[in-house]
Write an enzyme that holds these catalytic residues in place. Structure first.
Site, PDB file in Angstrom:
ATOM      1  N   HIS A 195       6.462  -6.107  -4.146  1.00 34.42           N
ATOM      2  CA  HIS A 195       6.099  -6.364  -2.760  1.00 34.42           C
ATOM      3  C   HIS A 195       5.509  -5.800  -1.808  1.00 34.42           C
ATOM      4  O   HIS A 195       5.567  -4.382  -2.055  1.00 34.42           O
ATOM      5  CB  HIS A 195       7.439  -7.057  -2.184  1.00 34.42           C
ATOM      6  N   ASP A 238       7.758  -5.587   9.019  1.00 34.52           N
ATOM      7  CA  ASP A 238       8.947  -6.505   8.789  1.00 34.52           C
ATOM      8  C   ASP A 238      10.248  -6.229   9.336  1.00 34.52           C
ATOM      9  O   ASP A 238      10.374  -5.100   9.832  1.00 34.52           O
ATOM     10  CB  ASP A 238       9.082  -6.549   7.142  1.00 34.52           C
ATOM     11  N   ASN A 292       9.135  -4.207  -7.436  1.00 37.97           N
ATOM     12  CA  ASN A 292       8.982  -5.623  -7.956  1.00 37.97           C
ATOM     13  C   ASN A 292       7.270  -5.942  -7.386  1.00 37.97           C
ATOM     14  O   ASN A 292       7.000  -7.132  -7.538  1.00 37.97           O
ATOM     15  CB  ASN A 292       9.857  -6.756  -7.455  1.00 37.97           C
ATOM     16  N   GLU A 296       7.472 -11.331  -0.955  1.00 36.17           N
ATOM     17  CA  GLU A 296       8.182 -11.315  -2.409  1.00 36.17           C
ATOM     18  C   GLU A 296       7.279 -11.957  -3.301  1.00 36.17           C
ATOM     19  O   GLU A 296       6.532 -13.010  -2.976  1.00 36.17           O
ATOM     20  CB  GLU A 296       9.427 -11.537  -2.510  1.00 36.17           C
TER      21      GLU A 296
HETATM   22  C1  GLP Z   1      10.932  -1.972   1.496  1.00 39.45           C
HETATM   23  C2  GLP Z   1      10.097  -2.479   2.575  1.00 39.45           C
HETATM   24  C3  GLP Z   1       8.623  -2.221   2.254  1.00 39.45           C
HETATM   25  C4  GLP Z   1       8.683  -0.922   1.800  1.00 39.45           C
HETATM   26  C5  GLP Z   1       9.375  -1.039   0.429  1.00 39.45           C
HETATM   27  C6  GLP Z   1       9.278   0.284  -0.512  1.00 39.45           C
HETATM   28  O1  GLP Z   1      11.728  -2.987   1.188  1.00 39.45           O
HETATM   29  N1  GLP Z   1      10.052  -3.734   3.195  1.00 39.45           N
HETATM   30  O2  GLP Z   1       7.780  -2.415   3.508  1.00 39.45           O
HETATM   31  O3  GLP Z   1       7.415  -0.521   1.423  1.00 39.45           O
HETATM   32  O4  GLP Z   1      10.586  -1.695   0.492  1.00 39.45           O
HETATM   33  O5  GLP Z   1      10.310   1.214  -0.215  1.00 39.45           O
HETATM   34  P1  GLP Z   1      10.325   2.621  -0.628  1.00 39.45           P
HETATM   35  O6  GLP Z   1       9.355   3.392   0.240  1.00 39.45           O
HETATM   36  O7  GLP Z   1      11.833   3.081   0.268  1.00 39.45           O
HETATM   37  O8  GLP Z   1      10.447   2.614  -2.145  1.00 39.45           O
END
Ligand code: GLP
Length: 244
Positions: free
Chosen positions: A138, A67, A136, A143
């Site tokens: 995702h 992403d 949440n 989302e």
């Molecule tokens: C972000 C990314 C995801 C990631 C998630 C968790 O927004 N788009 O690909 O897995 O949130 O992030 P973290 O590992 O910092 O908790």
């Protein structure tokens, strides 16, 4: 869904890096789907280590990042692309032409999404997709909502997601883009093998729902229950509510 528990975040990261390295040894042309976020950072550090000290060769690997924020070009230090260079690609030998990113600054974003899906199709599929998970539920930037999207697409970020990402924007929520591009559920569920890594007590609730709740677009990660080879790796804190 196969669940693997690790006592600590560090042991999970070490094991995941070892697993990725073994997969690359077995198939040097592995097509890897890669996430950003805090969770995979120790995994990337460990892979860099394996490259430097144990001769892990990534010259034939192909990578697809999941992403990107809309409005940021790859050379913007706040972009996910720049994150990947800083933490991984600048330190290993994946050739530039074999690393794939979504361009959040593309003039025609729909076209950019179609280009990305074509590139994934041309690569065959994602052989090994590494995922994190948002609080949440995702995955990538798919989302929660009334429905999920199959192809790579543009998405509106939830406030909680923007909150979770504010640290990459100097802590300023207003600077966090409101939209992003993300691979869709077709690429996620079409991956040969998926490993979702969940670390920390703040992920315990989402992990519980993902593993033992209903499959629902309100929790995109729950769709991994439908995947024939999806694994969830977690540390004790993230697994605290699952009893796994
Ligand atoms: C972000 C990314 C995801 C990631 C998630 C968790 O927004 N788009 O690909 O897995 O949130 O992030 P973290 O590992 O910092 O908790």
């Amino acid at each position: 869904m196969r669940v693997r528990n690790f006592r600590t975040a560090a042991s999970a990261a070490r094991a995941l890096a070892r697993d990725i390295a073994r997969s690359i040894d077995a198939n040097p042309s592995l097509v890897l789907g890669l996430p950003t976020g805090r969770t995979p950072l120790p995994v990337y550090r460990r892979l860099v280590d394996l490259h430097r000290r144990a001769g892990l060769d990534l010259a034939k690997v192909r990578t697809f990042n999941l992403d990107e924020f809309v409005g940021l070009s790859g050379d913007d230090p706040r972009s996910y692309q720049a994150f990947m260079h800083r933490h991984f690609f600048d330190h290993v030998n994946v050739p530039a032409g074999r690393r794939h990113f979504l361009d959040g600054s593309a003039r025609d974003l729909d076209r950019e999404c179609r280009r990305y899906d074509r590139a994934i199709r041309r690569a065959g599929r994602l052989d090994l997709l590494i995922l994190g998970v948002g609080v949440n539920g995702h995955v990538g930037f798919n989302e929660p909502g009334a429905a999920l999207v199959g192809p790579t697409h543009r998405t509106r970020l939830h406030r909680s997601t923007r909150e979770a990402n504010r640290e990459w924007f100097g802590g300023r929520l207003d600077d966090v883009p409101r939209q992003a591009l993300s691979i869709g559920m077709t690429a996620v569920l079409g991956a040969h093998r998926v490993i979702l890594l969940a670390i920390g007590g703040h992920k315990a609730r989402v992990v519980e729902r993902m593993v033992s709740g209903l499959v629902t677009p309100r929790l995109p990660a729950s769709f991994l229950q439908l995947h024939p080879a999806a694994e969830i790796w977690m540390d004790d804190e993230a697994g605290a509510r699952t009893g796994c």
